[in-house]
Structures are given as C-alpha cells and as structure tokens.
Design a protein around this motif. Structure first.
Motif, PDB file in Angstrom:
ATOM      1  N   VAL A  98       0.824  -1.216   0.000  1.00 23.74           N
ATOM      2  CA  VAL A  98       0.000   0.000   0.000  1.00 23.74           C
ATOM      3  C   VAL A  98       0.854   1.260   0.000  1.00 23.74           C
ATOM      4  O   VAL A  98       0.590   2.213  -0.748  1.00 23.74           O
ATOM      5  CB  VAL A  98      -0.956  -0.006   1.220  1.00 23.74           C
ATOM      6  N   ARG A  99       1.898   1.289   0.828  1.00 23.85           N
ATOM      7  CA  ARG A  99       2.655   2.531   1.014  1.00 23.85           C
ATOM      8  C   ARG A  99       4.067   2.516   0.442  1.00 23.85           C
ATOM      9  O   ARG A  99       4.632   3.576   0.183  1.00 23.85           O
ATOM     10  CB  ARG A  99       2.741   2.856   2.518  1.00 23.85           C
ATOM     11  N   GLY A 100       4.632   1.324   0.224  1.00 25.84           N
ATOM     12  CA  GLY A 100       6.020   1.264  -0.217  1.00 25.84           C
ATOM     13  C   GLY A 100       6.218   1.003  -1.694  1.00 25.84           C
ATOM     14  O   GLY A 100       6.845   1.805  -2.392  1.00 25.84           O
ATOM     15  N   ARG A 101       5.652  -0.076  -2.180  1.00 30.54           N
ATOM     16  CA  ARG A 101       5.885  -0.465  -3.569  1.00 30.54           C
ATOM     17  C   ARG A 101       5.427   0.587  -4.581  1.00 30.54           C
ATOM     18  O   ARG A 101       6.154   0.857  -5.561  1.00 30.54           O
ATOM     19  CB  ARG A 101       5.211  -1.809  -3.861  1.00 30.54           C
ATOM     20  N   PRO A 102       4.255   1.212  -4.416  1.00 29.70           N
ATOM     21  CA  PRO A 102       3.835   2.223  -5.393  1.00 29.70           C
ATOM     22  C   PRO A 102       4.818   3.375  -5.522  1.00 29.70           C
ATOM     23  O   PRO A 102       4.943   3.974  -6.592  1.00 29.70           O
ATOM     24  CB  PRO A 102       2.488   2.698  -4.846  1.00 29.70           C
ATOM     25  N   ALA A 103       5.534   3.693  -4.446  1.00 20.93           N
ATOM     26  CA  ALA A 103       6.484   4.804  -4.500  1.00 20.93           C
ATOM     27  C   ALA A 103       7.714   4.460  -5.333  1.00 20.93           C
ATOM     28  O   ALA A 103       8.393   5.353  -5.851  1.00 20.93           O
ATOM     29  CB  ALA A 103       6.914   5.191  -3.085  1.00 20.93           C
ATOM     30  N   LEU A 104       8.014   3.167  -5.475  1.00 25.87           N
ATOM     31  CA  LEU A 104       9.194   2.744  -6.237  1.00 25.87           C
ATOM     32  C   LEU A 104       8.866   2.343  -7.668  1.00 25.87           C
ATOM     33  O   LEU A 104       9.746   2.317  -8.523  1.00 25.87           O
ATOM     34  CB  LEU A 104       9.879   1.565  -5.533  1.00 25.87           C
ATOM     35  N   THR A 105       7.607   2.009  -7.920  1.00 27.38           N
ATOM     36  CA  THR A 105       7.218   1.585  -9.262  1.00 27.38           C
ATOM     37  C   THR A 105       6.457   2.713  -9.947  1.00 27.38           C
ATOM     38  O   THR A 105       5.231   2.719  -9.996  1.00 27.38           O
ATOM     39  CB  THR A 105       6.358   0.308  -9.214  1.00 27.38           C
ATOM     40  N   THR A 106       7.214   3.660 -10.477  1.00 29.22           N
ATOM     41  CA  THR A 106       6.622   4.737 -11.264  1.00 29.22           C
ATOM     42  C   THR A 106       6.129   4.167 -12.585  1.00 29.22           C
ATOM     43  O   THR A 106       6.286   2.978 -12.858  1.00 29.22           O
ATOM     44  CB  THR A 106       7.665   5.832 -11.525  1.00 29.22           C
ATOM     45  N   ALA A 107       5.583   5.013 -13.426  1.00 27.87           N
ATOM     46  CA  ALA A 107       5.048   4.546 -14.707  1.00 27.87           C
ATOM     47  C   ALA A 107       6.118   3.835 -15.534  1.00 27.87           C
ATOM     48  O   ALA A 107       5.870   2.812 -16.164  1.00 27.87           O
ATOM     49  CB  ALA A 107       4.476   5.729 -15.481  1.00 27.87           C
ATOM     50  N   ASP A 108       7.342   4.384 -15.532  1.00 26.70           N
ATOM     51  CA  ASP A 108       8.424   3.755 -16.313  1.00 26.70           C
ATOM     52  C   ASP A 108       8.901   2.474 -15.655  1.00 26.70           C
ATOM     53  O   ASP A 108       9.145   1.474 -16.324  1.00 26.70           O
ATOM     54  CB  ASP A 108       9.604   4.724 -16.447  1.00 26.70           C
ATOM     55  N   ALA A 109       9.034   2.491 -14.323  1.00 28.19           N
ATOM     56  CA  ALA A 109       9.572   1.332 -13.622  1.00 28.19           C
ATOM     57  C   ALA A 109       8.581   0.178 -13.564  1.00 28.19           C
ATOM     58  O   ALA A 109       8.987  -0.975 -13.447  1.00 28.19           O
ATOM     59  CB  ALA A 109       9.983   1.727 -12.201  1.00 28.19           C
ATOM     60  N   ALA A 110       7.293   0.478 -13.664  1.00 23.85           N
ATOM     61  CA  ALA A 110       6.293  -0.576 -13.561  1.00 23.85           C
ATOM     62  C   ALA A 110       6.478  -1.621 -14.652  1.00 23.85           C
ATOM     63  O   ALA A 110       6.261  -2.817 -14.440  1.00 23.85           O
ATOM     64  CB  ALA A 110       4.897   0.023 -13.629  1.00 23.85           C
ATOM     65  N   ASN A 111       6.871  -1.167 -15.841  1.00 19.50           N
ATOM     66  CA  ASN A 111       7.087  -2.113 -16.943  1.00 19.50           C
ATOM     67  C   ASN A 111       8.270  -3.023 -16.668  1.00 19.50           C
ATOM     68  O   ASN A 111       8.301  -4.173 -17.091  1.00 19.50           O
ATOM     69  CB  ASN A 111       7.304  -1.348 -18.253  1.00 19.50           C
ATOM     70  N   VAL A 112       9.277  -2.485 -15.956  1.00 20.15           N
ATOM     71  CA  VAL A 112      10.459  -3.277 -15.622  1.00 20.15           C
ATOM     72  C   VAL A 112      10.138  -4.296 -14.537  1.00 20.15           C
ATOM     73  O   VAL A 112      10.528  -5.452 -14.606  1.00 20.15           O
ATOM     74  CB  VAL A 112      11.616  -2.358 -15.159  1.00 20.15           C
ATOM     75  N   ALA A 113       9.394  -3.862 -13.527  1.00 24.86           N
ATOM     76  CA  ALA A 113       9.080  -4.732 -12.395  1.00 24.86           C
ATOM     77  C   ALA A 113       8.044  -5.782 -12.745  1.00 24.86           C
ATOM     78  O   ALA A 113       8.063  -6.885 -12.219  1.00 24.86           O
ATOM     79  CB  ALA A 113       8.579  -3.892 -11.223  1.00 24.86           C
ATOM     80  N   GLY A 114       7.127  -5.460 -13.661  1.00 23.27           N
ATOM     81  CA  GLY A 114       6.049  -6.382 -13.960  1.00 23.27           C
ATOM     82  C   GLY A 114       5.197  -6.593 -12.723  1.00 23.27           C
ATOM     83  O   GLY A 114       4.847  -5.659 -12.015  1.00 23.27           O
ATOM     84  N   GLY A 115       4.918  -7.856 -12.425  1.00 26.83           N
ATOM     85  CA  GLY A 115       4.109  -8.152 -11.243  1.00 26.83           C
ATOM     86  C   GLY A 115       4.930  -8.537 -10.038  1.00 26.83           C
ATOM     87  O   GLY A 115       4.389  -9.116  -9.083  1.00 26.83           O
ATOM     88  N   ALA A 116       6.227  -8.233 -10.040  1.00 26.06           N
ATOM     89  CA  ALA A 116       7.104  -8.647  -8.943  1.00 26.06           C
ATOM     90  C   ALA A 116       6.621  -8.113  -7.607  1.00 26.06           C
ATOM     91  O   ALA A 116       6.260  -6.942  -7.492  1.00 26.06           O
ATOM     92  CB  ALA A 116       8.529  -8.173  -9.204  1.00 26.06           C
ATOM     93  N   LEU A 117       6.629  -8.980  -6.603  1.00 26.63           N
ATOM     94  CA  LEU A 117       6.242  -8.544  -5.266  1.00 26.63           C
ATOM     95  C   LEU A 117       7.281  -7.599  -4.683  1.00 26.63           C
ATOM     96  O   LEU A 117       6.950  -6.527  -4.182  1.00 26.63           O
ATOM     97  CB  LEU A 117       6.065  -9.761  -4.341  1.00 26.63           C
ATOM     98  N   PHE A 118       8.541  -7.991  -4.757  1.00 24.26           N
ATOM     99  CA  PHE A 118       9.622  -7.183  -4.201  1.00 24.26           C
ATOM    100  C   PHE A 118      10.422  -6.528  -5.318  1.00 24.26           C
ATOM    101  O   PHE A 118      10.820  -7.203  -6.278  1.00 24.26           O
ATOM    102  CB  PHE A 118      10.545  -8.036  -3.331  1.00 24.26           C
ATOM    103  N   VAL A 119      10.635  -5.218  -5.194  1.00 25.35           N
ATOM    104  CA  VAL A 119      11.361  -4.480  -6.220  1.00 25.35           C
ATOM    105  C   VAL A 119      12.511  -3.712  -5.571  1.00 25.35           C
ATOM    106  O   VAL A 119      12.532  -3.485  -4.359  1.00 25.35           O
ATOM    107  CB  VAL A 119      10.436  -3.498  -6.971  1.00 25.35           C
ATOM    108  N   GLY A 120      13.457  -3.323  -6.421  1.00 27.01           N
ATOM    109  CA  GLY A 120      14.604  -2.570  -5.955  1.00 27.01           C
ATOM    110  C   GLY A 120      14.357  -1.080  -5.966  1.00 27.01           C
ATOM    111  O   GLY A 120      13.256  -0.610  -6.292  1.00 27.01           O
ATOM    112  N   ALA A 121      15.390  -0.323  -5.656  1.00 31.53           N
ATOM    113  CA  ALA A 121      15.260   1.130  -5.557  1.00 31.53           C
ATOM    114  C   ALA A 121      14.875   1.761  -6.885  1.00 31.53           C
ATOM    115  O   ALA A 121      14.250   2.823  -6.920  1.00 31.53           O
ATOM    116  CB  ALA A 121      16.566   1.732  -5.041  1.00 31.53           C
ATOM    117  N   ARG A 122      15.255   1.110  -8.004  1.00 32.59           N
ATOM    118  CA  ARG A 122      14.931   1.649  -9.330  1.00 32.59           C
ATOM    119  C   ARG A 122      13.656   1.066  -9.912  1.00 32.59           C
ATOM    120  O   ARG A 122      13.322   1.325 -11.062  1.00 32.59           O
ATOM    121  CB  ARG A 122      16.097   1.408 -10.280  1.00 32.59           C
ATOM    122  N   GLY A 123      12.974   0.244  -9.145  1.00 33.04           N
ATOM    123  CA  GLY A 123      11.676  -0.252  -9.585  1.00 33.04           C
ATOM    124  C   GLY A 123      11.678  -1.602 -10.245  1.00 33.04           C
ATOM    125  O   GLY A 123      10.608  -2.141 -10.526  1.00 33.04           O
TER     126      GLY A 123
END
Length: 302
Positions: free
Chosen positions: A195-220
């Motif tokens: 709710v509060r953490g992942r959305p802040a790291l997965t911006t519009a550009d990073a969301a495509n990189v992360a896909g549906g990953a539960l855990f993401v890095g600082a760059r998404g």
C-alpha cells in the motif's frame, strides 16, 4: 569433441531437459569451465582418471571447501555418465573418482526471542514510511515466516499472494511449486509494503520493468537475490553473531523454531520444499544440541 563443448552440451541438458535450478546450472557450468581450463581443454578421449584427480587436487590447493570439491566430483561424474549414455564418449574416466566426505556443518540459527525483537525493530523503523524500509521489513518477515529460499522470495509475483488465506505460492528447486502459509506479522508488513512502499518505487516507467514482482529494488525492477542477501546480512547478522549472514539464516531459524515449538518433521519438510526428509533432519541436530547445552547448564549431575 572438446571438453568445453561437452560441458556446454551437458549444462544445456541440465537446464532444458532435467530442469535443474538456474543456480545449480550456473554452479555446474563454472565447475566444468574450471575443469576445461585446468586440463587445457583437451579432446574427450584424452581425459582420464588421473587428469580428473589432478583437477580436484588443484581445487584443494586453492583452499576450496570439501563441499565444493564434492560437488565438482559429482558434476564430473554426472557429465561423463551422460556423455556415455548419449554415445558422445566411448568411456567414462570418472567411474573411480571419489569425492571427499563432507563435513556436516550445522546451520547458523538465531534465538527466537532475539529474532523477534529484531524484526519488531525493523518494522518500527519501516512505520516511518520509507519505501525501502517497508520493503526490507516485508522481505524479512516473509523469509522467516514461510522459510523461503532467497530465489523463491525474489521470484514471487503479487498474484502469488493470497492475503485472505495468508498463503503464498512459490516455485522452488526443480521448478516445483508449493503453497506455504505466513503469519500475522508478515501479513501486516506485506500490506504496508504493497500500500505505502511499492507504489512509490514503481513509477510509470519502472512498472514495466518490475512487472508483477512482489519485491522491487530502488529503481523499480524486480529485486535480485544479491540485493536480498545484502538486506538480510545488514539486518540479521547481529542476531546470529556473524559478520555476514545470508537469507538461509532465516530459513534455518524458521525450521529450527518450528521443531522446537512441536511441529513434526514431515510438516517442516513440506514447508521448506525439501525433496528428501534426510535434508530436513539436520534441524533435529540443531535442536538436540540446544537440548544438550541446556542440560549441561541446568542439571546438577550433568
């Protein structure tokens, strides 16, 4: 056929036919590359038992652990057996190649109360709202709650979670799937992260990189196993009393604490995804050692 070509064919077979885990294939590929380098990449029919023994001797002189030498022995024997079976080699020079006996090293385990306080402290810091702190708390809680391997945790997608049932579907060694439960602290940490953490790291550009990953890095992008190792080492090392501690310390601790709490060995085997009960039994030795230590301290005639 050159030894290096044979090694490539064998590791491809392991990955595509036997479907071994990527980590196992990487280890075997590195072992066989080292074999080819030490022997000068000869033709297969030039490799004999003495050449293989020379390779293991060189490995020993480098200071490699007995477990690594044993894996290299198994790797060479597996490759040559497969080459003969596939009619790619006329003889198996590894038949009398003997691996050193492995010394059984008991896993590092954190005390339950110490680990509990540590996870509570991590959660307290995460409550301040920093996205990376929220991720770290969720990762640590899930690794411990479900006894996951780090590769399993990093491979989880959001859709693999069932928050209502508090279970997560993971893909373990040999591409085997299992569904494992997790408890309330992990559920709260995961909810805060999503709710509060992942959305802040997965911006519009990073969301495509992360896909549906539960855990993401600082760059998404999806969190890698190396980064997860660093997260665990930074937070958990003090609880285990080691300078460097990997995610397996949480897995070891989860298994040991389950057995200490009365769980049966078969249940722990299912949770950890061990193919053999013998692999799970090492944790009974950890608990037995704790029992003996307590006995020596407490019994008047110990």
């Amino acid at each position: 056929m050159l030894l290096s070509d044979a090694a490539t064919a064998y590791t491809t077979h392991l990955a595509e036919v036997r479907r071994l885990s990527p980590a196992t294939v990487r280890a075997y590929r590195a072992d066989l590359a080292d074999l080819a380098m030490v022997l000068g990449d000869p033709e297969l029919d030039e490799v004999d038992l003495e050449a293989l023994r020379e390779w293991l001797w060189v490995s020993t002189q480098r200071g490699l652990a007995r477990s690594t030498i044993a894996r290299r022995t198994a790797c060479a024997r597996g490759m040559f057996a497969w080459l003969v079976e596939e009619d790619l080699a006329s003889a198996d020079p590894s038949l009398r190649l003997v691996a050193p006996k492995r010394g059984r090293t008991l896993p590092k385990v954190a005390a339950a109360d110490t680990l509990g306080r540590l996870l509570d402290d991590v959660r307290t810091v995460a409550d301040e709202g920093d996205p990376l702190a929220l991720r770290d708390a969720a990762l640590l809680e899930l690794l411990y709650a479900a006894g996951l391997r780090v590769s399993e945790a990093c491979g989880i997608d959001i859709d693999d979670l069932d928050p209502a049932a508090r279970t997560v579907r993971v893909v373990g060694k040999g591409s085997k799937e299992r569904v494992v439960p997790y408890g309330t602290p992990a559920a709260l940490a995961l909810d805060a992260w999503l709710v509060r953490g992942r959305p802040a790291l997965t911006t519009a550009d990073a969301a495509n990189v992360a896909g549906g990953a539960l855990f993401v890095g600082a760059r998404g992008g999806r969190l890698g196993t190396r980064a997860a190792y660093d997260i665990v080492s930074r937070h958990v090392a003090p609880a285990v009393g080691e300078e460097h501690v990997g995610p397996h310390a949480l897995r070891h601790s989860a298994a040991t604490h389950l057995l200490d709490g009365g769980a049966d060995l078969r249940t722990v085997q299912e949770l950890l995804g061990h193919a053999s009960l013998g692999t799970t039994q090492i944790y009974t030795h950890v608990s037995a050692e704790k029992l003996q230590a307590a006995y020596r301290l407490a019994h008047p005639r110990a």
